[in-house]
Design a protein around this motif. Structure first.
Motif, PDB file in Angstrom:
ATOM      1  N   ALA A  26      17.020  39.916  31.484  1.00 36.05           N
ATOM      2  CA  ALA A  26      16.833  38.560  30.782  1.00 36.05           C
ATOM      3  C   ALA A  26      18.054  38.201  30.074  1.00 36.05           C
ATOM      4  CB  ALA A  26      15.637  38.541  29.970  1.00 36.05           C
ATOM      5  N   LEU A  27      18.672  37.427  30.139  1.00 34.98           N
ATOM      6  CA  LEU A  27      19.710  36.995  29.009  1.00 34.98           C
ATOM      7  C   LEU A  27      19.357  36.234  27.769  1.00 34.98           C
ATOM      8  CD1 LEU A  27      22.612  35.737  31.067  1.00 34.98           C
ATOM      9  CD2 LEU A  27      22.381  37.766  29.870  1.00 34.98           C
ATOM     10  N   ALA A  28      19.767  36.545  26.580  1.00 35.91           N
ATOM     11  CA  ALA A  28      19.315  35.793  25.428  1.00 35.91           C
ATOM     12  C   ALA A  28      20.095  34.439  25.391  1.00 35.91           C
ATOM     13  CB  ALA A  28      19.556  36.641  24.134  1.00 35.91           C
ATOM     14  N   MET A 117       2.263  32.063  27.122  1.00 38.51           N
ATOM     15  CA  MET A 117       3.504  31.430  27.426  1.00 38.51           C
ATOM     16  C   MET A 117       4.475  32.317  28.423  1.00 38.51           C
ATOM     17  SD  MET A 117       7.034  32.170  26.483  1.00 38.51           S
ATOM     18  CE  MET A 117       6.704  33.359  25.206  1.00 38.51           C
ATOM     19  N   LEU A 118       4.228  33.405  28.583  1.00 37.13           N
ATOM     20  CA  LEU A 118       5.030  34.241  29.551  1.00 37.13           C
ATOM     21  C   LEU A 118       4.569  33.685  31.000  1.00 37.13           C
ATOM     22  CD1 LEU A 118       4.620  37.683  27.910  1.00 37.13           C
ATOM     23  CD2 LEU A 118       6.772  36.283  28.046  1.00 37.13           C
ATOM     24  N   ASN A 119       3.336  33.395  31.123  1.00 42.28           N
ATOM     25  CA  ASN A 119       3.039  32.791  32.535  1.00 42.28           C
ATOM     26  C   ASN A 119       3.440  31.490  32.907  1.00 42.28           C
ATOM     27  OD1 ASN A 119       1.287  34.997  32.615  1.00 42.28           O
ATOM     28  ND2 ASN A 119      -0.199  34.029  31.944  1.00 42.28           N
ATOM     29  N   GLU A 120       4.018  30.738  31.579  1.00 44.01           N
ATOM     30  CA  GLU A 120       4.597  29.249  32.043  1.00 44.01           C
ATOM     31  C   GLU A 120       5.928  29.083  32.187  1.00 44.01           C
ATOM     32  OE1 GLU A 120       2.883  27.188  28.769  1.00 44.01           O
ATOM     33  OE2 GLU A 120       1.080  28.003  29.153  1.00 44.01           O
ATOM     34  N   LEU A 121       6.705  30.625  32.034  1.00 47.90           N
ATOM     35  CA  LEU A 121       8.428  30.497  32.199  1.00 47.90           C
ATOM     36  C   LEU A 121       8.712  30.340  33.645  1.00 47.90           C
ATOM     37  CD1 LEU A 121       8.837  33.507  29.761  1.00 47.90           C
ATOM     38  CD2 LEU A 121       9.350  31.021  29.244  1.00 47.90           C
ATOM     39  N   SER A 122       9.879  29.825  33.610  1.00 52.56           N
ATOM     40  CA  SER A 122      10.647  29.762  34.985  1.00 52.56           C
ATOM     41  C   SER A 122      11.857  30.472  34.768  1.00 52.56           C
ATOM     42  CB  SER A 122      10.901  28.523  35.556  1.00 52.56           C
ATOM     43  OG  SER A 122      11.713  27.667  34.675  1.00 52.56           O
TER      44      SER A 122
END
Length: 127
Positions: A26-28, A117-122
């Motif tokens: 992951a990139l911030a 929220m983690l489940n809604e990320l793309s």
């Protein structure tokens, strides 16, 4: 919500001769400090940004104090903070002392909304 990621090669630490494999990391995309959080919160209620900032600083101070006393800090729907430790293994329980402790860290267990929220990320590849 889309999280950017990059691809990184990594060696197998158990077999340094094995070929590298590639992994997503992951990139911030910037950061948000207490000043900005206080400002954002102040737009959502009748409290001023400076009052919000004072409350956030006080929250930080008190979390540090309570964790230092060995307590679990429960922030309701936000989640819980707790101190965790890592130590060397010893042959007997009597051999374990504070000198065996090698690392401490702060553990955070997010509340339900943060976890969901983690489940809604793309995700989208950077670059």
């Amino acid at each position: 919500m889309a999280i950017k990621y990059k691809v990184l090669p990594r060696k197998n630490p158990r077999d340094l001769m094995a070929p590298e494999k590639f992994y997503a990391a992951a990139l911030a995309d910037g950061d948000v400090d207490l000043d900005r959080l206080a400002e954002l919160i102040s737009y959502q209620c009748t409290v001023t940004a400076s009052d919000c900032y004072a409350v956030l600083l006080s929250l930080e101070h008190n979390i540090i104090g309570e964790l230092g006393q060995g307590r679990i800090v429960k922030l309701g729907r936000l989640g819980n903070f707790q101190v965790g430790i890592s130590s060397e293994g010893k042959e007997t329980a009597a051999d374990v002392s504070s000198s065996a402790i090698k690392k401490s860290r702060i553990l955070f267990r997010p509340g339900k909304k943060l976890r969901s929220m983690l489940n809604e990320l793309s995700f989208r590849k950077a670059g």
